[in-house]
Design an enzyme around this catalytic site. Sequence first.
Site, PDB file in Angstrom:
ATOM      1  N   GLU A   1      11.104   2.018 -14.487  1.00 21.73           N
ATOM      2  CA  GLU A   1      11.256   1.752 -13.020  1.00 21.73           C
ATOM      3  C   GLU A   1      10.444   2.411 -12.054  1.00 21.73           C
ATOM      4  O   GLU A   1       9.929   1.871 -11.104  1.00 21.73           O
ATOM      5  CB  GLU A   1      12.879   1.841 -12.879  1.00 21.73           C
ATOM      6  CG  GLU A   1      13.452   1.293 -11.458  1.00 21.73           C
ATOM      7  CD  GLU A   1      14.696   0.975 -11.491  1.00 21.73           C
ATOM      8  OE1 GLU A   1      15.387   0.332 -12.304  1.00 21.73           O
ATOM      9  OE2 GLU A   1      15.440   1.650 -10.416  1.00 21.73           O
TER      10      GLU A   1
ATOM     11  N   ARG B   1      -8.031  -6.999  19.932  1.00 27.50           N
ATOM     12  CA  ARG B   1      -8.285  -6.183  21.029  1.00 27.50           C
ATOM     13  C   ARG B   1      -9.287  -5.809  21.562  1.00 27.50           C
ATOM     14  O   ARG B   1      -9.751  -5.878  22.779  1.00 27.50           O
ATOM     15  CB  ARG B   1      -7.284  -4.912  20.799  1.00 27.50           C
ATOM     16  CG  ARG B   1      -5.582  -5.090  20.858  1.00 27.50           C
ATOM     17  CD  ARG B   1      -5.388  -5.191  22.429  1.00 27.50           C
ATOM     18  NE  ARG B   1      -4.056  -5.267  22.488  1.00 27.50           N
ATOM     19  CZ  ARG B   1      -3.013  -4.150  22.711  1.00 27.50           C
ATOM     20  NH1 ARG B   1      -3.610  -2.833  22.996  1.00 27.50           N
ATOM     21  NH2 ARG B   1      -1.778  -4.237  22.965  1.00 27.50           N
TER      22      ARG B   1
END
Length: 376
Positions: A244, A270
Amino acid sequence: MEFSWTNEQLALRHSVIQFARAELNRDLVEHEANEEFSWDGWRKSAQFGIHGLPIPKEYGGRGADILTTVCALEAMGYACRDNGLIFSINAHMWSSEIPFLMFGDEEQKNRYLPKLTSGEFVGIHAMTEPAAGSDAFSLRSRAERKGDRYIINGSKTFITNAPIADVVIVFANLDPAKGARGITAFIVDKGTSGFNISRKLHKMGLRTSPMAELAFVDCEVPLENVLGKEGAGTAIFTASMEWERICILASEIGTMQRLIESCVRFALDRKRSGGEYSSFSSKIADMEIRLETARLVLYQAAWLKSLGKHPLREAAICKAYVAEACVQTCLDAIQIYGTSLNDCQIERELRDAIAGKIYSGTTEIQKTIIAGLHGL
Ligand SMILES: Cc1cc2nc3c(=O)[nH]c(=O)nc-3n(C[C@H](O)[C@H](O)[C@H](O)COP(=O)(O)OP(=O)(O)OC[C@H]3O[C@@H](n4cnc5c(N)ncnc54)[C@H](O)[C@@H]3O)c2cc1C
């Protein structure tokens, strides 16, 4: 050292991205707001083969090695924005499928694994208790052997997928005098008398992944429902944590890449429109440094595991680093977007990422493991 993916791995990555983009992002905003689990996404991911990635073909899996598995999961995180769905699939794989595969007898493997890999069954593991989180082995749940049965009593909390689970691997102490060596893993099927979902839990992030508390009150299971053997609970928990901690955040690497690409597009827009963008450059470079470092620690840990080693240190580094890197990347993305944030749902990514610092052992616990290897 070899740093490239094979053509097969690249093809899998590409097909996961195509699949996840097309199938897994529908109605996410509504699902998240209403804490709804996507059964559609669950079933489609299972059919695609995600659930069974590391499971041998004889049990319905794909039989992929761990590096191929993390390659596919990274692609899931890149293309699927439903982090809760990905988290539920991960919890199912590492805390249910892997323990069955590694510790189940042939009958248990045949009974559960094909249904888990096909997504027909949802599997969970129940370790955490109200008074036993990081210090998991101090759990208070008890089991007692009576004739041909075990009787389990105790309560569990923060259990992922509990409201939808078909089978639980529950950890309880059969012999408290032996301490952690008394901890045993029991298989409890949905509908077993004495096993109940006591309370559904709500979270700040990963809200599409259901969670609940569980209660075991004189819950009886037959002797054959022990996983592994009596007293093997700590070994089972440790083995599934190793998988895990390496694999569960692979998808966050995909998320980080997606966020960087989104921020670069925003910054370039931008720049084109003559607005302020110069402060973005250093943040985007930092995000990229974090992404590539995260990839290296993940691939190294997975590679060591693929060699049959037990990379305790590398798994802890991987879990701690990727979790923190993803949170910081979300924060940087939020800073870059400023008030334009609402359109791009990055605040949800941040709320989802924060849980990564807690589950599967908190960042502090990973650091304790790493320092502990130096005798500290
Ligand atoms: C999204 C999510 C999903 C989860 N799913 C599951 C599941 O499916 N099954 C399951 O069994 N559990 C699950 N858990 C529970 C999880 O494993 C625990 O939350 C985790 O182990 C931490 O325990 P705790 O929350 O009780 O925190 P605590 O252990 O109380 O820790 C609180 C704080 O103290 C710090 N701390 C504690 N001990 C030490 C120490 N020795 N050294 C340094 N710092 C320390 C921690 O790092 C943390 O910052 C899940 C948790 C989350 C958030």
